[in-house]
Write an enzyme that holds these catalytic residues in place. Structure first.
Site, PDB file in Angstrom:
ATOM      1  N   ASP A 206       0.868  -1.179   0.000  1.00  0.00           N
ATOM      2  CA  ASP A 206       0.000   0.000   0.000  1.00  0.00           C
ATOM      3  C   ASP A 206       0.903   1.226   0.000  1.00  0.00           C
ATOM      4  OD1 ASP A 206      -2.229   1.586  -0.017  1.00  0.00           O
ATOM      5  OD2 ASP A 206      -3.077   0.833   1.866  1.00  0.00           O
TER       6      ASP A 206
ATOM      7  N   ASP B 193      -3.788   7.187  -3.698  1.00  0.00           N
ATOM      8  CA  ASP B 193      -5.187   7.619  -3.774  1.00  0.00           C
ATOM      9  C   ASP B 193      -5.554   8.435  -2.535  1.00  0.00           C
ATOM     10  OD1 ASP B 193      -4.804   4.900  -2.567  1.00  0.00           O
ATOM     11  OD2 ASP B 193      -6.865   5.264  -1.921  1.00  0.00           O
TER      12      ASP B 193
ATOM     13  N   ALA C 170     -11.586   3.198   1.218  1.00  0.00           N
ATOM     14  CA  ALA C 170     -12.304   4.002   2.210  1.00  0.00           C
ATOM     15  C   ALA C 170     -13.596   3.350   2.697  1.00  0.00           C
ATOM     16  CB  ALA C 170     -12.592   5.400   1.654  1.00  0.00           C
TER      17      ALA C 170
ATOM     18  N   CYS D  22     -13.055 -22.532  18.256  1.00  0.00           N
ATOM     19  CA  CYS D  22     -12.978 -23.346  17.039  1.00  0.00           C
ATOM     20  C   CYS D  22     -12.086 -24.547  17.286  1.00  0.00           C
ATOM     21  CB  CYS D  22     -12.538 -22.511  15.835  1.00  0.00           C
ATOM     22  SG  CYS D  22     -10.773 -22.326  15.582  1.00  0.00           S
TER      23      CYS D  22
ATOM     24  N   CYS E  38      -9.051 -25.034  15.621  1.00  0.00           N
ATOM     25  CA  CYS E  38      -7.728 -24.835  15.033  1.00  0.00           C
ATOM     26  C   CYS E  38      -6.670 -25.300  16.038  1.00  0.00           C
ATOM     27  CB  CYS E  38      -7.524 -23.381  14.621  1.00  0.00           C
ATOM     28  SG  CYS E  38      -7.084 -22.256  15.959  1.00  0.00           S
TER      29      CYS E  38
ATOM     30  N   CYS F  38      -6.807 -23.444  19.329  1.00  0.00           N
ATOM     31  CA  CYS F  38      -8.006 -23.718  20.129  1.00  0.00           C
ATOM     32  C   CYS F  38      -7.997 -25.139  20.706  1.00  0.00           C
ATOM     33  CB  CYS F  38      -9.261 -23.466  19.310  1.00  0.00           C
ATOM     34  SG  CYS F  38      -9.497 -21.715  18.950  1.00  0.00           S
TER      35      CYS F  38
END
Ligand code: GUN
Ligand code: ZN
Length: 655
Positions: free
Chosen positions: A84, A119, A186, A269, A271, A274
């Site tokens: 970015d 931008d 945005a 969860c 994973c 977890c």
């Protein structure tokens, strides 16, 4: 650079090629903070990451290392990297010390794969004047970037605040530039304040004006709760700083919302994190250590959601997934309902056939593209003068034609009697009224809804019956429908003679052809004497031959549509006017088409603008000479916009 693999609604799975590797989309790009990164995101499944060129530029040490060794060494990631530009810092702090040419040149210097111009992220709800002024700068800078870019792929960010027409205008202007990707910018303030309905407007007014051949990136979207909806609107890329920002606050991401560690009794969860830790384990840890573990969960579950979405697109049940996900928050449900206002745009991109059946999950399903498309097509079908409406929820309807009719009601006048010029239609949710002849066509047979229906669906049926009956001289309605849908009919009716209800096979194949290829196609294909061959096992129509045993078309068991033979393609071509059902290829590809090779999008010079993905099409040259026929993989807009990848899977050449 970008190719579509599978489609569902406006969503697509695809492949994005960069100089440092291939990315399967939709993709989530974890935000990597240069110099601070502690988590190995590649190990967790990241194919591409995003970092910030401005942060690197502003820090002497980082800048030096990136300039000498490149951004890939700097952040220790050898796959594709997007950078970015510092626009976000501009919007946060109001000022930055880098110019647009400088930031493009810097991104070239550090060897990023995808760079971004500077931008101006105009926030929601500014004055129109401000939005317009800033938008002109954003567009000018996007143009200017092209003069400075050499190797990198370029992002051109769509801005325009919450003015839909400015978003569309910006997308149109950026679409004309020779850039490769389009972030939608945005939108973070909208997501932070749960303004998902406005987000739908912003995304839809952008996406519908962007070139289909370029990936779209919903900038700053990192919560898995909105991935499915955003993909269904045509977004291909997401970036997540959320995984680390939420972890900083002890919050767990999930597609159904957010959990706070302080409230967790159970891990949310399955994973690795977890499974390994309990909430108490985490609570008793040092903040630093805990933060990394929660961040890892956050990435795991976000990547898992992306995989689920990709699978849903391949299976053709993305909208069923969206309908589930949008139950996570009332504002999301509201946004999904609002998306129905764009059904005309969505329908154009939705494939005609999907592997999955249509599942009704509530009144919102009545506004899905499949229903909208069907009712539009039904309206254009050739009509008989009389209509008999029967109730049924058993499919295929033709198998369950009643032997005897019960109480009937009657509207209009007719001099005809018996089954003379009589159209039979069945009432069902969600497609409303289904002609007997179309009862095997996807998704009219391939759908499931609760037998006990809801009030909205009843109202929908009532309105539809009232609307459709206007087109007929005489309408006969089964008694229970009169009561169920409160049609207010009073005149009871009895047939003067016994009605023999049965499906006429010639009517059926003619109707399906008209429905599939357009008015007149049935006559074009099936006017001669025919031999209709049915499956011995199922009794369903399979093949249609002429009386010289030439195959004209085969009715596919999976979706009830016709696949043409060479003879069928010739018949359709000779009677349907140009450009109907056609894809026109250039001279170079003519020999390949004749050999039955698939058609690449770059060779297509024109096509019928009504072509959808999964449509049976005729392949012709510039003189409208029939070369081959096949199935479209894309819709007409995509076929004409893409310069790489296949457009038509050719079935047969050599006609
Ligand atoms: N990150 C989040 N939003 C934006 C945006 O509008 N523009 C840029 N360049 N980066 C962003
Ligand atoms: Zn987890």
């Amino acid at each position: 650079m970008f190719q579509i693999k599978n489609k569902d609604s406006l969503g697509r799975t695809g492949i994005l090629k960069t100089k440092n590797g291939i990315v399967k989309t939709p993709a989530l790009m974890p935000v990597i903070h240069p110099g601070k990164q502690k988590i190995n995101v590649k190990k967790l499944g990241a194919e591409i990451v995003i970092t910030n060129a401005y942060i690197i530029y502003k820090n002497e040490e980082l800048r030096e290392k990136a300039s000498l060794e490149g951004v890939h060494k700097l952040i220790n990631f050898d796959g594709p990297i997007m950078t970015d530009s510092g626009s976000f810092q501009l919007s946060e702090y109001g000022d930055i010390d880098i110019t647009n040419p400088e930031v493009i040149e810097f991104q070239e210097l550090i060897g990023t794969d995808i760079g971004t111009s500077l931008d101006i992220p105009t926030p929601p709800n500014v004055t129109r004047n401000q939005a317009e002024k800033e938008l002109e700068i954003t567009i000018e800078r996007a143009q200017e970037s092209l003069k400075y870019r050499k190797e990198i792929l370029l992002n051109s960010v769509v801005q325009g605040s919450t003015f839909n027409d400015l978003r569309s205008y910006c997308a149109d202007e950026l679409g004309k530039l020779d850039v490769e990707l389009h972030p939608i910018g945005a939108v973070v303030p909208l997501m932070e304040s749960y303004r998902y309905t406005d987000l739908v407007d912003v995304v839809m007014s952008s996406v519908t004006h962007l070139p289909d051949s370029r990936p779209r990136h919903l900038m700053g979207a990192g919560h898995p709760m909105i991935f499915a909806l955003a993909v269904a609107m045509g977004c291909d890329l997401f970036d997540s700083a959320a995984y680390i920002l939420y972890a900083e606050d002890d919050r767990f991401l999930s597609p159904s919302g957010t959990y706070k560690l302080e409230n967790l009794q159970e891990m949310p969860c399955s994973c690795e994190i977890c499974c390994k830790y309990t909430p108490d384990d985490l609570r008793s840890m040092e903040k630093k250590e805990r933060k990394l573990l929660i961040a890892e969960h956050n990435l795991n579950i976000s990547f898992a959601e992306i995989r689920i979405i990709k699978q849903a697109i391949a299976d053709g049940n993305l909208m069923e997934l969206v309908e589930q996900r949008c139950r996570a928050h009332p504002r999301l449900l509201e946004a999904y309902r609002h998306l129905a206002n764009y059904v005309d745009d969505i329908e154009k991109y939705d494939p005609l056939y999907k592997k999955s059946a249509f599942f009704y999950s509530g009144p919102e399903s009545l506004k899905r593209a499949e229903v909208y498309r069907y009712l539009n097509k039904l309206d254009k079908m050739p009509k008989k003068s009389r209509l008999l409406i029967l109730s049924s929820s058993r499919k295929p309807y033709s198998t369950y034609l009643p032997e005897k009719l019960g109480k009937l009601y009657h509207i209009g006048t007719s001099t005809k009697s018996g089954d003379e010029d009589l159209q039979i239609m069945f009432v069902d949710i969600p497609f409303g009224l289904i002609p007997l002849e179309l009862d095997e066509v996807y998704p009219l047979a391939q759908n499931e809804s609760p037998v006990i229906t809801d009030e909205t669906a009843c109202e929908f049926i009532k309105n539809l019956i009232e609307q459709v009956t206007e087109d007929y001289e005489e309408v006969i309605i089964e008694g229970n429908l009169n009561e169920k849908f409160d049609l207010g009919l009073y005149c009871e009716y009895e047939f003067k003679e016994e009605l023999k209800l049965k499906l006429d096979e010639k009517d059926k194949i003619t109707s399906v052809a008209d429905y599939q290829f357009g008015k007149g196609a049935g006559a074009a294909l099936f006017e001669s004497k025919l031999d209709i061959v049915k499956s011995k096992k199922t009794g369903k129509i399979r093949h249609v031959y002429d009386d010289a045993e030439n195959l004209i078309a085969t009715m596919r068991a999976s979706d009830g549509f016709f696949v043409l033979s060479k003879e069928g393609a010739r018949r359709l071509h000779s009677r349907m006017e140009y450009p109907q059902n056609r894809v026109v290829v250039n001279q170079d590809s003519e020999p390949f088409a004749r050999e039955g090779k698939s058609i690449f999008a770059k060779f297509v010079i024109d096509c019928d603008r009504n072509i959808r993905a999964s449509e049976e099409v005729l392949i012709v040259n510039e003189n409208d000479e029939l070369l081959a026929f096949g199935k479209s993989l894309l819709n007409s807009a995509e076929i004409l916009d893409f310069k790489v990848g296949q457009a038509i899977k050719t079935r047969k050449g050599g006609i």
